[in-house]
Design a protein around this motif. Structure first.
Motif, PDB file in Angstrom:
ATOM      1  N   PHE A  29       0.812  -1.219   0.000  1.00  0.00           N
ATOM      2  CA  PHE A  29       0.000   0.000   0.000  1.00  0.00           C
ATOM      3  C   PHE A  29       0.851   1.278   0.000  1.00  0.00           C
ATOM      4  O   PHE A  29       0.338   2.373   0.214  1.00  0.00           O
ATOM      5  CB  PHE A  29      -0.969  -0.005   1.183  1.00  0.00           C
ATOM      6  N   GLY A  30       2.130   1.125  -0.249  1.00  0.00           N
ATOM      7  CA  GLY A  30       3.001   2.286  -0.384  1.00  0.00           C
ATOM      8  C   GLY A  30       3.387   2.948   0.927  1.00  0.00           C
ATOM      9  O   GLY A  30       3.882   4.071   0.920  1.00  0.00           O
ATOM     10  N   MET A  31       3.166   2.264   2.038  1.00  0.00           N
ATOM     11  CA  MET A  31       3.507   2.840   3.345  1.00  0.00           C
ATOM     12  C   MET A  31       5.002   2.670   3.651  1.00  0.00           C
ATOM     13  O   MET A  31       5.553   3.388   4.477  1.00  0.00           O
ATOM     14  CB  MET A  31       2.689   2.176   4.453  1.00  0.00           C
ATOM     15  N   ILE A  32       5.628   1.702   2.996  1.00  0.00           N
ATOM     16  CA  ILE A  32       7.047   1.414   3.207  1.00  0.00           C
ATOM     17  C   ILE A  32       7.728   1.400   1.847  1.00  0.00           C
ATOM     18  O   ILE A  32       7.228   0.798   0.900  1.00  0.00           O
ATOM     19  CB  ILE A  32       7.234   0.047   3.897  1.00  0.00           C
ATOM     20  N   ASP A  33       8.871   2.045   1.767  1.00  0.00           N
ATOM     21  CA  ASP A  33       9.637   2.066   0.532  1.00  0.00           C
ATOM     22  C   ASP A  33      11.011   1.483   0.820  1.00  0.00           C
ATOM     23  O   ASP A  33      11.764   2.025   1.633  1.00  0.00           O
ATOM     24  CB  ASP A  33       9.758   3.507   0.021  1.00  0.00           C
ATOM     25  N   ASP A  34      11.343   0.380   0.213  1.00  0.00           N
ATOM     26  CA  ASP A  34      12.635  -0.271   0.396  1.00  0.00           C
ATOM     27  C   ASP A  34      13.655   0.438  -0.498  1.00  0.00           C
ATOM     28  O   ASP A  34      13.716   0.197  -1.694  1.00  0.00           O
ATOM     29  CB  ASP A  34      12.514  -1.754   0.039  1.00  0.00           C
ATOM     30  N   MET A  35      14.424   1.340   0.094  1.00  0.00           N
ATOM     31  CA  MET A  35      15.321   2.191  -0.686  1.00  0.00           C
ATOM     32  C   MET A  35      16.671   1.544  -0.964  1.00  0.00           C
ATOM     33  O   MET A  35      17.403   2.006  -1.805  1.00  0.00           O
ATOM     34  CB  MET A  35      15.516   3.525   0.037  1.00  0.00           C
ATOM     35  N   ARG A  36      17.019   0.530  -0.232  1.00  0.00           N
ATOM     36  CA  ARG A  36      18.299  -0.172  -0.409  1.00  0.00           C
ATOM     37  C   ARG A  36      19.492   0.776  -0.373  1.00  0.00           C
ATOM     38  O   ARG A  36      20.423   0.651  -1.141  1.00  0.00           O
ATOM     39  CB  ARG A  36      18.323  -0.973  -1.706  1.00  0.00           C
ATOM     40  N   GLU A  37      19.436   1.735   0.525  1.00  0.00           N
ATOM     41  CA  GLU A  37      20.553   2.654   0.713  1.00  0.00           C
ATOM     42  C   GLU A  37      21.607   1.953   1.582  1.00  0.00           C
ATOM     43  O   GLU A  37      21.272   1.150   2.440  1.00  0.00           O
ATOM     44  CB  GLU A  37      20.082   3.921   1.434  1.00  0.00           C
ATOM     45  N   PRO A  38      22.868   2.275   1.364  1.00  0.00           N
ATOM     46  CA  PRO A  38      23.898   1.697   2.244  1.00  0.00           C
ATOM     47  C   PRO A  38      23.692   2.192   3.675  1.00  0.00           C
ATOM     48  O   PRO A  38      23.259   3.327   3.885  1.00  0.00           O
ATOM     49  CB  PRO A  38      25.208   2.217   1.685  1.00  0.00           C
ATOM     50  N   VAL A  39      23.983   1.349   4.633  1.00  0.00           N
ATOM     51  CA  VAL A  39      23.860   1.723   6.039  1.00  0.00           C
ATOM     52  C   VAL A  39      25.062   2.573   6.418  1.00  0.00           C
ATOM     53  O   VAL A  39      26.212   2.146   6.281  1.00  0.00           O
ATOM     54  CB  VAL A  39      23.768   0.474   6.945  1.00  0.00           C
ATOM     55  N   VAL A  40      24.779   3.792   6.845  1.00  0.00           N
ATOM     56  CA  VAL A  40      25.823   4.711   7.308  1.00  0.00           C
ATOM     57  C   VAL A  40      25.505   5.037   8.757  1.00  0.00           C
ATOM     58  O   VAL A  40      24.440   5.552   9.069  1.00  0.00           O
ATOM     59  CB  VAL A  40      25.854   6.015   6.457  1.00  0.00           C
ATOM     60  N   PHE A  41      26.430   4.707   9.638  1.00  0.00           N
ATOM     61  CA  PHE A  41      26.230   4.985  11.058  1.00  0.00           C
ATOM     62  C   PHE A  41      26.436   6.475  11.339  1.00  0.00           C
ATOM     63  O   PHE A  41      27.161   7.161  10.609  1.00  0.00           O
ATOM     64  CB  PHE A  41      27.191   4.148  11.916  1.00  0.00           C
ATOM     65  N   TRP A  42      25.832   6.954  12.413  1.00  0.00           N
ATOM     66  CA  TRP A  42      25.885   8.374  12.767  1.00  0.00           C
ATOM     67  C   TRP A  42      27.321   8.873  12.830  1.00  0.00           C
ATOM     68  O   TRP A  42      27.627   9.944  12.305  1.00  0.00           O
ATOM     69  CB  TRP A  42      25.183   8.590  14.107  1.00  0.00           C
ATOM     70  N   PHE A  43      28.197   8.104  13.440  1.00  0.00           N
ATOM     71  CA  PHE A  43      29.577   8.573  13.621  1.00  0.00           C
ATOM     72  C   PHE A  43      30.345   8.653  12.292  1.00  0.00           C
ATOM     73  O   PHE A  43      31.377   9.287  12.210  1.00  0.00           O
ATOM     74  CB  PHE A  43      30.348   7.692  14.620  1.00  0.00           C
ATOM     75  N   GLU A  44      29.809   8.027  11.246  1.00  0.00           N
ATOM     76  CA  GLU A  44      30.463   8.056   9.935  1.00  0.00           C
ATOM     77  C   GLU A  44      30.016   9.252   9.104  1.00  0.00           C
ATOM     78  O   GLU A  44      30.639   9.562   8.095  1.00  0.00           O
ATOM     79  CB  GLU A  44      30.139   6.772   9.157  1.00  0.00           C
ATOM     80  N   GLY A  45      28.899   9.865   9.521  1.00  0.00           N
ATOM     81  CA  GLY A  45      28.308  10.935   8.723  1.00  0.00           C
ATOM     82  C   GLY A  45      28.917  12.261   8.857  1.00  0.00           C
ATOM     83  O   GLY A  45      29.919  12.695   9.129  1.00  0.00           O
TER      84      GLY A  45
END
Length: 118
Positions: free
Chosen positions: A102-118
């Motif tokens: 129903f379009g409530m979730i979008d699987d973006m397949r973005e790489p996981v970047v942790f907060w400390f890496e940003g």
């Protein structure tokens, strides 16, 4: 071996009150995580060969959900576990599949970047 009050403050100061992994504000009852996991005995004591890892340099602040999900994983293992979550939820949860349909979730397949890496 426990963490002293001074060590706990040093760990907290590393992120200014944010979870090292997800970046959310730390709750009152936040956790101290060992980035490189320590090995513990069945009694919960740190094993002798891991004592060198029980240093502030290897400790980071973590919210309880991140710390409990990371458990004794390395950073890269933790990252892979998070990346697999959509596939696992899709396979085992009809609620997830319906929300996705129903379009409530979008699987973006973005790489996981942790907060400390940003």
């Amino acid at each position: 071996m426990s963490v002293t009050k001074k060590q706990r403050q040093q760990v907290y100061d590393k992120s200014g009150g944010h979870c090292w992994y997800c970046g959310h504000d730390l709750p009152d009852r936040w956790h101290v995580d060992h980035v490189e996991p320590v090995r513990r005995s069945y009694e919960g004591k740190i094993e002798a060969e891991s004592m060198h890892l029980h240093q502030v340099d290897n400790m980071v602040p973590s919210c309880p959900p991140c710390n409990m999900f990371k458990s004794a994983s390395s950073l890269e293992q933790f990252r892979r576990h998070i990346e697999r979550l959509p596939s696992i939820m899709r396979e085992y949860s009809v609620k997830f599949r319906n929300a996705e349909r129903f379009g409530m979730i979008d699987d973006m397949r973005e790489p996981v970047v942790f907060w400390f890496e940003g």
